[in-house]
Design a protein around this motif. Structure first.
Motif, PDB file in Angstrom:
ATOM      1  N   PHE A 105       0.836  -1.200   0.000  1.00  0.00           N
ATOM      2  CA  PHE A 105       0.000   0.000   0.000  1.00  0.00           C
ATOM      3  C   PHE A 105       0.877   1.258   0.000  1.00  0.00           C
ATOM      4  CE2 PHE A 105      -2.151   3.386   2.404  1.00  0.00           C
ATOM      5  CZ  PHE A 105      -3.283   3.572   1.629  1.00  0.00           C
ATOM      6  N   ALA A 106       1.940   1.253   0.768  1.00  0.00           N
ATOM      7  CA  ALA A 106       2.847   2.406   0.820  1.00  0.00           C
ATOM      8  C   ALA A 106       3.439   2.669  -0.563  1.00  0.00           C
ATOM      9  CB  ALA A 106       3.946   2.175   1.850  1.00  0.00           C
ATOM     10  N   GLY A 107       3.802   1.634  -1.282  1.00  0.00           N
ATOM     11  CA  GLY A 107       4.311   1.796  -2.643  1.00  0.00           C
ATOM     12  C   GLY A 107       3.248   2.338  -3.594  1.00  0.00           C
ATOM     13  N   TYR A 108       2.039   1.900  -3.415  1.00  0.00           N
ATOM     14  CA  TYR A 108       0.924   2.377  -4.231  1.00  0.00           C
ATOM     15  C   TYR A 108       0.688   3.871  -4.041  1.00  0.00           C
ATOM     16  CZ  TYR A 108      -4.043   3.681  -3.777  1.00  0.00           C
ATOM     17  OH  TYR A 108      -5.235   4.357  -3.745  1.00  0.00           O
ATOM     18  N   MET A 109       0.941   4.374  -2.842  1.00  0.00           N
ATOM     19  CA  MET A 109       0.683   5.786  -2.544  1.00  0.00           C
ATOM     20  C   MET A 109       1.514   6.717  -3.427  1.00  0.00           C
ATOM     21  SD  MET A 109      -1.781   6.009  -0.484  1.00  0.00           S
ATOM     22  CE  MET A 109      -1.660   7.780  -0.230  1.00  0.00           C
ATOM     23  N   ILE A 163      -0.749   5.638   7.221  1.00  0.00           N
ATOM     24  CA  ILE A 163       0.254   5.198   6.240  1.00  0.00           C
ATOM     25  C   ILE A 163       0.363   6.229   5.112  1.00  0.00           C
ATOM     26  CG2 ILE A 163       0.919   3.375   4.617  1.00  0.00           C
ATOM     27  CD1 ILE A 163       1.020   2.574   7.628  1.00  0.00           C
ATOM     28  N   ALA A 164      -0.766   6.753   4.673  1.00  0.00           N
ATOM     29  CA  ALA A 164      -0.752   7.769   3.615  1.00  0.00           C
ATOM     30  C   ALA A 164       0.008   9.012   4.069  1.00  0.00           C
ATOM     31  CB  ALA A 164      -2.179   8.131   3.206  1.00  0.00           C
ATOM     32  N   GLY A 165      -0.181   9.408   5.310  1.00  0.00           N
ATOM     33  CA  GLY A 165       0.532  10.566   5.832  1.00  0.00           C
ATOM     34  C   GLY A 165       2.026  10.341   5.874  1.00  0.00           C
ATOM     35  N   ILE A 166       2.418   9.153   6.261  1.00  0.00           N
ATOM     36  CA  ILE A 166       3.848   8.824   6.308  1.00  0.00           C
ATOM     37  C   ILE A 166       4.443   8.844   4.907  1.00  0.00           C
ATOM     38  CG2 ILE A 166       5.508   6.970   6.771  1.00  0.00           C
ATOM     39  CD1 ILE A 166       3.678   6.245   9.202  1.00  0.00           C
ATOM     40  N   THR A 167       3.753   8.243   3.962  1.00  0.00           N
ATOM     41  CA  THR A 167       4.310   8.163   2.611  1.00  0.00           C
ATOM     42  C   THR A 167       4.305   9.510   1.897  1.00  0.00           C
ATOM     43  OG1 THR A 167       2.190   7.486   1.651  1.00  0.00           O
ATOM     44  CG2 THR A 167       3.706   5.727   2.334  1.00  0.00           C
ATOM     45  N   ALA A 168       3.504  10.457   2.379  1.00  0.00           N
ATOM     46  CA  ALA A 168       3.472  11.786   1.767  1.00  0.00           C
ATOM     47  C   ALA A 168       4.679  12.629   2.181  1.00  0.00           C
ATOM     48  CB  ALA A 168       2.182  12.508   2.146  1.00  0.00           C
ATOM     49  N   THR A 169       5.384  12.189   3.194  1.00  0.00           N
ATOM     50  CA  THR A 169       6.544  12.913   3.693  1.00  0.00           C
ATOM     51  C   THR A 169       7.755  12.637   2.810  1.00  0.00           C
ATOM     52  OG1 THR A 169       5.687  12.683   5.937  1.00  0.00           O
ATOM     53  CG2 THR A 169       8.023  13.170   5.730  1.00  0.00           C
ATOM     54  N   ALA A 170       8.604  13.636   2.638  1.00  0.00           N
ATOM     55  CA  ALA A 170       9.838  13.448   1.863  1.00  0.00           C
ATOM     56  C   ALA A 170      10.885  12.771   2.744  1.00  0.00           C
ATOM     57  CB  ALA A 170      10.364  14.792   1.378  1.00  0.00           C
ATOM     58  N   PHE A 171      11.459  11.700   2.249  1.00  0.00           N
ATOM     59  CA  PHE A 171      12.496  10.957   2.964  1.00  0.00           C
ATOM     60  C   PHE A 171      13.788  11.007   2.160  1.00  0.00           C
ATOM     61  CE2 PHE A 171       8.589   9.007   4.570  1.00  0.00           C
ATOM     62  CZ  PHE A 171       8.809   9.084   5.940  1.00  0.00           C
ATOM     63  N   LEU A 181       8.000   3.822   8.717  1.00  0.00           N
ATOM     64  CA  LEU A 181       6.794   3.007   8.603  1.00  0.00           C
ATOM     65  C   LEU A 181       6.810   1.882   9.634  1.00  0.00           C
ATOM     66  CD1 LEU A 181       4.177   2.511   7.050  1.00  0.00           C
ATOM     67  CD2 LEU A 181       5.489   1.156   5.418  1.00  0.00           C
ATOM     68  N   SER A 182       7.947   1.255   9.823  1.00  0.00           N
ATOM     69  CA  SER A 182       8.085   0.191  10.815  1.00  0.00           C
ATOM     70  C   SER A 182       7.826   0.709  12.229  1.00  0.00           C
ATOM     71  CB  SER A 182       9.479  -0.426  10.716  1.00  0.00           C
ATOM     72  OG  SER A 182       9.664  -1.405  11.703  1.00  0.00           O
ATOM     73  N   ILE A 183       8.345   1.888  12.531  1.00  0.00           N
ATOM     74  CA  ILE A 183       8.114   2.494  13.849  1.00  0.00           C
ATOM     75  C   ILE A 183       6.624   2.755  14.055  1.00  0.00           C
ATOM     76  CG2 ILE A 183       8.505   4.585  15.227  1.00  0.00           C
ATOM     77  CD1 ILE A 183      11.336   4.682  13.859  1.00  0.00           C
ATOM     78  N   ALA A 184       5.966   3.284  13.024  1.00  0.00           N
ATOM     79  CA  ALA A 184       4.533   3.561  13.125  1.00  0.00           C
ATOM     80  C   ALA A 184       3.741   2.263  13.322  1.00  0.00           C
ATOM     81  CB  ALA A 184       4.045   4.296  11.873  1.00  0.00           C
TER      82      ALA A 184
END
Length: 192
Positions: A105-109, A163-171, A181-184
């Motif tokens: 799902f994170a990849g899909y975002m 998860i969507a909020g995490i993936t919207a962040t620049a890493f 993501l693992s921490i969350a």
């Protein structure tokens, strides 16, 4: 017991050509578009997409008459993959199945962000995709909750928003995103 039917699966099947060579070109265009949208956003060049797929621009337009049609098809194909992954994971241990699906799902975002501006929340494609995603992933979360592996004080929609909020962040890179993501997800896991 028959496998559940998902609206997005029917949409994807109805759009995909039946002839093998045409289906191969269609699939190559979806892969190329997904990559181009992830790299360049919604303004990715259609000529670049055709080149990446190894086809001419006429083949792209034959399959996707408008940019919106291409966006919808990429989006529906991504959600259909999430549905298929959920079905493949259904027999795994509840927590492992849920986290494997959430990783996908994170990849899909990434793709969703690129095409989201072309789709609105009221579109038929968007509604079918949302309903299919919830129907496929929701049971994985419920199963993890029932097994005592996932918190019971949150629902599936809240989990996806997190998860969507995490993936919207620049890493800095994918490894950093995966660590956050693992921490969350540690916070989603039920206390033992």
């Amino acid at each position: 017991m028959t496998a559940p039917s998902f609206p997005v699966t029917e949409i994807v099947a109805s759009r995909r050509p039946h002839r093998k060579d045409a289906a191969r070109n269609y699939d190559a265009l979806l892969v190329a578009a997904r990559e181009a949208f992830a790299e360049h956003g919604a303004e990715a060049s259609l000529e670049d997409i055709a080149r990446r797929a190894g086809v001419g621009i006429g083949t792209l337009y034959r399959n996707f008459p408008t940019r919106r049609h291409l966006f919808e098809s990429v989006y529906a194909d991504e959600v259909n993959t999430l549905v298929r992954v959920a079905q493949e994971l259904a027999d795994q241990e509840p927590w492992e199945a849920l986290t494997a699906w959430l990783d996908r799902f994170a990849g899909y975002m990434v793709t969703k962000r690129a095409v989201r501006e072309a789709l609105n929340d009221e579109s038929e494609i968007f509604a079918a995709c949302r309903d299919s995603m919830y129907a496929a992933g929701g049971p994985l979360f419920e199963r993890a909750q029932e097994a005592g592996e996932a918190r019971r004080d949150m629902d599936f929609v809240e989990l996806l928003r997190m998860i969507a909020g995490i993936t919207a962040t620049a890493f800095d890179d994918d490894a950093q995103r995966d660590r956050v993501l693992s921490i969350a997800l540690d916070g989603v896991r039920a206390s033992r």
